[in-house]
Design a protein around this motif. Structure first.
Motif, mmCIF file in Angstrom:
data_model
loop_
_atom_site.group_PDB
_atom_site.id
_atom_site.type_symbol
_atom_site.label_atom_id
_atom_site.label_comp_id
_atom_site.label_asym_id
_atom_site.label_seq_id
_atom_site.Cartn_x
_atom_site.Cartn_y
_atom_site.Cartn_z
ATOM 1 N N MET A 1 8.183 19.708 -63.672
ATOM 2 C CA MET A 1 7.301 18.613 -64.050
ATOM 3 C C MET A 1 6.582 18.942 -65.156
ATOM 4 S SD MET A 1 6.452 15.466 -63.370
ATOM 5 C CE MET A 1 6.985 15.071 -61.795
ATOM 6 N N LYS A 2 5.963 20.104 -65.310
ATOM 7 C CA LYS A 2 5.114 20.641 -66.601
ATOM 8 C C LYS A 2 6.014 20.417 -67.804
ATOM 9 C CE LYS A 2 2.630 24.350 -68.614
ATOM 10 N NZ LYS A 2 2.288 25.779 -68.604
ATOM 11 N N ALA A 3 7.324 21.018 -67.580
ATOM 12 C CA ALA A 3 8.304 20.727 -68.972
ATOM 13 C C ALA A 3 8.664 19.142 -69.371
ATOM 14 C CB ALA A 3 9.425 21.436 -68.817
ATOM 15 N N ASP A 4 8.613 18.351 -68.332
ATOM 16 C CA ASP A 4 8.875 17.030 -68.568
ATOM 17 C C ASP A 4 7.731 16.444 -69.491
ATOM 18 O OD1 ASP A 4 11.058 17.095 -67.589
ATOM 19 O OD2 ASP A 4 10.465 16.236 -65.573
ATOM 20 N N VAL A 5 6.208 16.981 -68.919
ATOM 21 C CA VAL A 5 5.129 16.454 -69.693
ATOM 22 C C VAL A 5 4.985 17.080 -71.155
ATOM 23 C CG1 VAL A 5 2.472 16.856 -69.609
ATOM 24 C CG2 VAL A 5 3.850 16.302 -67.440
ATOM 25 N N GLU A 6 5.347 18.123 -71.240
ATOM 26 C CA GLU A 6 5.711 18.782 -72.543
ATOM 27 C C GLU A 6 6.419 18.218 -73.453
ATOM 28 O OE1 GLU A 6 6.467 22.811 -71.918
ATOM 29 O OE2 GLU A 6 4.367 23.499 -71.280
ATOM 30 N N ARG A 7 7.609 17.762 -72.883
ATOM 31 C CA ARG A 7 8.466 16.922 -73.795
ATOM 32 C C ARG A 7 7.978 15.549 -74.218
ATOM 33 N NH1 ARG A 7 11.732 20.813 -75.646
ATOM 34 N NH2 ARG A 7 12.966 21.818 -74.256
ATOM 35 N N GLY A 8 7.285 14.926 -73.227
ATOM 36 C CA GLY A 8 6.676 13.748 -73.300
ATOM 37 C C GLY A 8 5.631 13.730 -74.426
ATOM 38 N N SER A 9 4.842 14.651 -74.531
ATOM 39 C CA SER A 9 3.927 15.094 -75.469
ATOM 40 C C SER A 9 4.489 15.250 -76.931
ATOM 41 C CB SER A 9 2.961 16.304 -75.338
ATOM 42 O OG SER A 9 2.232 16.153 -73.970
ATOM 43 N N ALA A 10 5.562 15.899 -77.060
ATOM 44 C CA ALA A 10 6.480 15.881 -78.321
ATOM 45 C C ALA A 10 6.738 14.658 -78.727
ATOM 46 C CB ALA A 10 7.547 16.867 -78.037
ATOM 47 N N LEU A 11 7.013 13.823 -77.746
ATOM 48 C CA LEU A 11 7.496 12.499 -78.604
ATOM 49 C C LEU A 11 6.350 11.828 -79.063
ATOM 50 C CD1 LEU A 11 10.077 11.395 -75.855
ATOM 51 C CD2 LEU A 11 10.496 11.927 -78.117
ATOM 52 N N ASP A 12 5.242 11.896 -78.417
ATOM 53 C CA ASP A 12 4.044 11.254 -79.109
ATOM 54 C C ASP A 12 3.793 11.843 -80.475
ATOM 55 O OD1 ASP A 12 3.560 9.845 -76.553
ATOM 56 O OD2 ASP A 12 2.107 11.732 -75.838
ATOM 57 N N ASP A 13 4.382 12.850 -81.034
ATOM 58 C CA ASP A 13 3.949 13.160 -82.628
ATOM 59 C C ASP A 13 5.234 13.352 -82.893
ATOM 60 O OD1 ASP A 13 2.553 16.229 -83.890
ATOM 61 O OD2 ASP A 13 3.360 14.293 -84.810
ATOM 62 N N VAL A 14 5.969 12.282 -83.432
ATOM 63 C CA VAL A 14 6.929 12.119 -84.148
ATOM 64 C C VAL A 14 7.152 12.916 -85.405
ATOM 65 C CG1 VAL A 14 8.848 10.456 -85.439
ATOM 66 C CG2 VAL A 14 7.605 9.622 -83.293
ATOM 67 N N ASP A 15 6.293 13.021 -86.003
ATOM 68 C CA ASP A 15 5.936 13.793 -87.299
ATOM 69 C C ASP A 15 6.651 15.178 -87.252
ATOM 70 O OD1 ASP A 15 4.926 12.005 -89.036
ATOM 71 O OD2 ASP A 15 3.100 13.297 -89.454
ATOM 72 N N ARG A 16 6.509 16.022 -86.002
ATOM 73 C CA ARG A 16 7.174 17.406 -85.651
ATOM 74 C C ARG A 16 8.473 17.373 -85.845
ATOM 75 N NH1 ARG A 16 4.778 19.210 -80.039
ATOM 76 N NH2 ARG A 16 3.140 18.210 -80.733
ATOM 77 N N TRP A 17 9.144 16.380 -85.559
ATOM 78 C CA TRP A 17 10.669 16.443 -85.518
ATOM 79 C C TRP A 17 11.330 16.428 -86.879
ATOM 80 C CZ3 TRP A 17 13.833 16.840 -81.395
ATOM 81 C CH2 TRP A 17 13.161 16.808 -80.061
ATOM 82 N N PHE A 18 10.174 16.315 -88.098
ATOM 83 C CA PHE A 18 10.849 15.995 -89.461
ATOM 84 C C PHE A 18 10.075 17.173 -90.248
ATOM 85 C CE2 PHE A 18 11.688 12.160 -87.120
ATOM 86 C CZ PHE A 18 12.890 12.292 -87.039
ATOM 87 N N LEU A 19 10.711 18.305 -91.099
ATOM 88 C CA LEU A 19 10.078 18.991 -91.695
ATOM 89 C C LEU A 19 9.484 18.571 -92.975
ATOM 90 C CD1 LEU A 19 9.341 21.985 -91.483
ATOM 91 C CD2 LEU A 19 11.570 22.425 -93.353
ATOM 92 N N GLY A 20 8.127 18.495 -92.916
ATOM 93 C CA GLY A 20 7.359 17.833 -94.032
ATOM 94 C C GLY A 20 6.767 16.725 -93.494
ATOM 95 N N GLY A 21 6.990 16.222 -92.179
ATOM 96 C CA GLY A 21 6.176 15.080 -91.749
ATOM 97 C C GLY A 21 6.815 13.727 -92.371
#
Length: 274
Positions: A1-21
């Motif tokens: 469950m903790k891993a699922d929460v962490e993945r959800g948090s990552a989706l809240d910050d779309v910038d981090r998926w793209f180098l340079g934002g």
């Protein structure tokens, strides 16, 4: 469950998926670049610098690498593709093209299919350093292979950071952690399903020992549009020395190409092939 929460948090910050934002002025086309096994998004800044300013080079930064070092890397490709599809659609790009080298080639085609299914068109897909869709070069050893086996395989491909891996133990540990995770992505990453709507361009190094015996024409079965192929001087990492020529091919492929339309519903034949 903790891993699922962490993945959800990552989706809240779309910038981090793209180098340079994402906080920058976009041009007509954004070229999203997917990494090779064990690779980082920053490699594309040097390899494809010549593509700009005509095309925005946007390296995709996966968890476990560089700016996302503290995050656990993905080991399941369908899960990764689902999250990538979501963040790409939310990023607000003008016109999407995809580039993937080696493992990234498989990610690019699977991401293209997922985006098209979700109603987001892709202008073009560039697949590099990989054979046809049923062939997986990085899966030549198991995920629990000894470090020496993986390092020897990297050396045989001409990996640009190979000498640094031998010299710096901390860097070696970080890269091996990601490579082992990426082997999981490869093993769960068949390019399965109907052809994509986007045209495909295939690029490989003439001296790359990896695609020996591969049927590169197999890529043509993965698109309803055109499929062209280029072989450039160099080994598996021909991009190191051929970035300007690759950029020229990218610009020529995208120049004057009409904006793609969202695909319609799949045909019965396509549905049956899923």
């Amino acid at each position: 469950m903790k891993a699922d929460v962490e993945r959800g948090s990552a989706l809240d910050d779309v910038d981090r998926w793209f180098l340079g934002g994402l906080d920058r002025a976009w041009g007509d086309t954004q070229l999203l670049c997917l990494p090779h096994s064990g690779g980082n998004g920053s490699s594309y800044r040097a390899w494809l610098a010549a593509a700009e300013p005509d095309v925005d080079v946007v390296p995709v930064q996966l968890p476990g690498r560089e700016t996302r070092l503290a995050e656990p890397p993905f080991t399941d490709q369908p899960t990764l593709i689902a999250e990538l599809t979501d963040v790409v659609r939310r990023a607000g790009f003008n016109r999407i093209a995809l580039f993937g080298h080696s493992m990234g080639a498989v990610l690019a085609v699977n991401l293209c299919r997922a985006l098209e299914r979700a109603g987001t068109p892709v202008a073009h897909v560039f697949v590099s350093g990989h054979g046809g869709p049923s062939q997986r070069p990085e899966a030549s050893f198991p995920t629990d292979a000894p470090d020496e086996t993986i390092l020897d395989a990297l050396g045989a491909t001409g990996a640009p950071n190979y000498e640094a891996l031998l010299q710096y133990p901390e860097l070696r540990r970080m890269v091996l952690r990601v490579i082992r995770a990426d082997l999981g992505l490869v093993l769960t990453g068949f390019v399965a399903g109907p052809p994509v709507q986007a045209p495909i361009t295939v690029l490989n190094g003439k001296d790359d020992p990896t695609p020996a015996g591969w049927d590169l024409d197999e890529w043509a079965t993965m698109t309803h549009d055109t499929c062209t192929s280029h072989r450039l001087p160099g080994d598996h990492f021909y991009l190191v020395g051929q970035g300007e020529e690759v950029a020229r091919i990218i610009r020529a492929s995208l120049a004057g190409q009409p904006a793609p339309h969202a695909p319609g519903p799949p045909t019965k034949d396509e549905e049956s092939s899923r």
